[in-house]
Design a protein around this motif. Sequence first.
Motif, PDB file in Angstrom:
ATOM      1  N   VAL B 105       1.073  -1.202   0.005  1.00 30.39           N
ATOM      2  CA  VAL B 105       0.044   0.023   0.233  1.00 30.39           C
ATOM      3  C   VAL B 105       0.947   1.250  -0.017  1.00 30.39           C
ATOM      4  O   VAL B 105       1.449   1.337   1.063  1.00 30.39           O
ATOM      5  CB  VAL B 105      -0.945  -0.176   1.328  1.00 30.39           C
ATOM      6  CG1 VAL B 105      -1.708   1.475   1.256  1.00 30.39           C
ATOM      7  CG2 VAL B 105      -1.872  -1.190   1.279  1.00 30.39           C
ATOM      8  N   ASP B 106       0.828   2.084  -1.027  1.00 27.65           N
ATOM      9  CA  ASP B 106       1.623   3.184  -1.197  1.00 27.65           C
ATOM     10  C   ASP B 106       0.833   4.343  -1.039  1.00 27.65           C
ATOM     11  O   ASP B 106       0.053   4.974  -2.139  1.00 27.65           O
ATOM     12  CB  ASP B 106       2.414   3.023  -2.556  1.00 27.65           C
ATOM     13  CG  ASP B 106       3.265   4.341  -2.721  1.00 27.65           C
ATOM     14  OD1 ASP B 106       3.444   5.346  -1.753  1.00 27.65           O
ATOM     15  OD2 ASP B 106       4.126   4.303  -3.629  1.00 27.65           O
ATOM     16  N   PRO B 107       0.872   5.172  -0.081  1.00 29.82           N
ATOM     17  CA  PRO B 107       0.045   6.556   0.132  1.00 29.82           C
ATOM     18  C   PRO B 107       0.479   7.549  -0.857  1.00 29.82           C
ATOM     19  O   PRO B 107      -0.373   8.243  -1.273  1.00 29.82           O
ATOM     20  CB  PRO B 107       0.065   6.795   1.855  1.00 29.82           C
ATOM     21  CG  PRO B 107       0.604   5.652   2.247  1.00 29.82           C
ATOM     22  CD  PRO B 107       1.384   4.850   1.321  1.00 29.82           C
ATOM     23  N   GLY B 108       1.533   7.527  -1.108  1.00 29.65           N
ATOM     24  CA  GLY B 108       2.311   8.564  -2.002  1.00 29.65           C
ATOM     25  C   GLY B 108       1.470   8.641  -3.159  1.00 29.65           C
ATOM     26  O   GLY B 108       1.422   9.632  -3.833  1.00 29.65           O
ATOM     27  N   THR B 109       1.420   7.507  -4.101  1.00 29.57           N
ATOM     28  CA  THR B 109       0.815   7.233  -5.314  1.00 29.57           C
ATOM     29  C   THR B 109      -0.552   6.813  -5.272  1.00 29.57           C
ATOM     30  O   THR B 109      -1.011   6.551  -6.263  1.00 29.57           O
ATOM     31  CB  THR B 109       1.707   6.281  -6.241  1.00 29.57           C
ATOM     32  OG1 THR B 109       1.743   5.033  -5.483  1.00 29.57           O
ATOM     33  CG2 THR B 109       3.101   6.802  -6.256  1.00 29.57           C
ATOM     34  N   ARG B 110      -0.866   6.562  -4.011  1.00 29.43           N
ATOM     35  CA  ARG B 110      -2.338   6.098  -3.884  1.00 29.43           C
ATOM     36  C   ARG B 110      -2.476   4.703  -4.522  1.00 29.43           C
ATOM     37  O   ARG B 110      -3.606   4.625  -5.295  1.00 29.43           O
ATOM     38  CB  ARG B 110      -3.388   7.233  -4.268  1.00 29.43           C
ATOM     39  CG  ARG B 110      -3.515   8.353  -3.466  1.00 29.43           C
ATOM     40  CD  ARG B 110      -4.439   9.272  -3.833  1.00 29.43           C
ATOM     41  NE  ARG B 110      -5.917   8.986  -3.475  1.00 29.43           N
ATOM     42  CZ  ARG B 110      -6.258   9.318  -2.064  1.00 29.43           C
ATOM     43  NH1 ARG B 110      -5.409   9.954  -1.337  1.00 29.43           N
ATOM     44  NH2 ARG B 110      -7.446   8.774  -1.676  1.00 29.43           N
TER      45      ARG B 110
END
Lengths: 209, 137
Positions: B105-110
Motif C-alpha cells: 500500500v503506497d499512500p504517496g501514489t495512492r
Amino acid sequence: MNLDLHSHSIKSDDGRAKVENYCEWIRKKELPLDGFVLTEHRQFDDESDYRNLEDEYGILILKASEVETDYGHVLIFGVNTDMRHAYDFGAINLSLDHVIEASERCGGMAVPCHPGRPNVGLAAHYHERGPVNSVTIIETRNGGSRAGEDEASIHLAEAYGYRGVGGSDAHLVSQIGKCATRFDTPIRNEADLVAALKNGDFEAVSCQT
Amino acid sequence: MSLRFQDIELGDELPEHRPDIRLEIVREFAGAARMDAAARFTDHDKAREEGLPGAIVPGIMSQGILAAMVHGWSGDGIIERIDTVFRAMVVADTEPICRGVVTDVDPGTRTIVVDLTMQNEAHETTVLGTATVRFSV
C-alpha cells in the motif's frame, strides 16, 4: 531460529516480489520467521544490498542461488567468487555431482530442492538414472508443492538417509514463510548458515495454514 | 459504496472468485479473441490428441478473469499494471479458485499491489501474478 531457505524476488525472471514487501509482510502477519534466503534463479545477485532492510525490520536477509542440473533444481548456499568460477550458474544442465563437489570444495553447500516435483525434482531422475552419492541434504518442505510432492521428498530422504530443509519457494509476497527451516544455533550470515547445514542442526517445518 | 484507498490495509483479502470456465464459455472467448482456429481451446478430444489433459483456457482469458476479479473488488480503482506467470494449464470444465491479497500500500501514489493466484481443484497454482491498482479517492 526459523529461516525460509528458498525465496525469489523480482531479480528472478518469474519472481514478482520486492524484498522490502517480504519484510513488511513478515512483520504485518507476525510470521514465525527470523529471516529468509533469496535464491534467485540461475544467478547470484551480487549487487543488491539489503542491510538497511535488515536493520529496519530486524529480519535476516541472506543471498544464495537456485541452479539447474541434470537431476533437477538445486539451492546453492555460501556462494562465493571461487564457486562462481567453478561452474556456470546460468547453465541449465549442470552436472549435479559436480555442483555438489565444487560447492563444498569452495566452502558452500548444495541442496536439491522440491525433489518430489516431476521433471525438475531429484526423485524422478533417481527413478530413471539411479542416485547421486554426494547428496546429503534435500528440501523436504516446499511451499509451492502440489499434493504428494512433499510426501515424495520425505520418502526419498528416509530412503537415502538425507537431512531435510524447508523453504517457501515464494515468488509472491504473500507466499513467504509457508515453509521454513528451524536451526538450533544462531545464524548471522551465509557462513553460519553453511556451517549449520554441515553440522545437521536443523529441521524442516511447514507453516501452511 | 465504492472502495476507498484509505480503507485498504496490507493483508486485505479479496473475496474468492470461482470463474465460469465451462467449455462453451471458453469457446466463446476463443472466438472473440480469434483463437478458435486452435482446437486446444475449443474441443476436449482434439486437445487430448495433442497430448493435453483436455481443452485449455487461453492465458489471456485467465489474466482477464483475474483482472475482472480485481475490478469487481476495487470499484473505481484503475488497474495500472497486471503481470501474470502461467505455471500450469487451466483446463476447461474444471472449477478453479481465484484469490487476491493486498501486499503493498503506497499512500504517496495512492496505489496498491495485489498478489493474484488461480488454483485448480488439486490446489495447484496454475496462474500467479500481481496487479497494481491506483485509486483517485
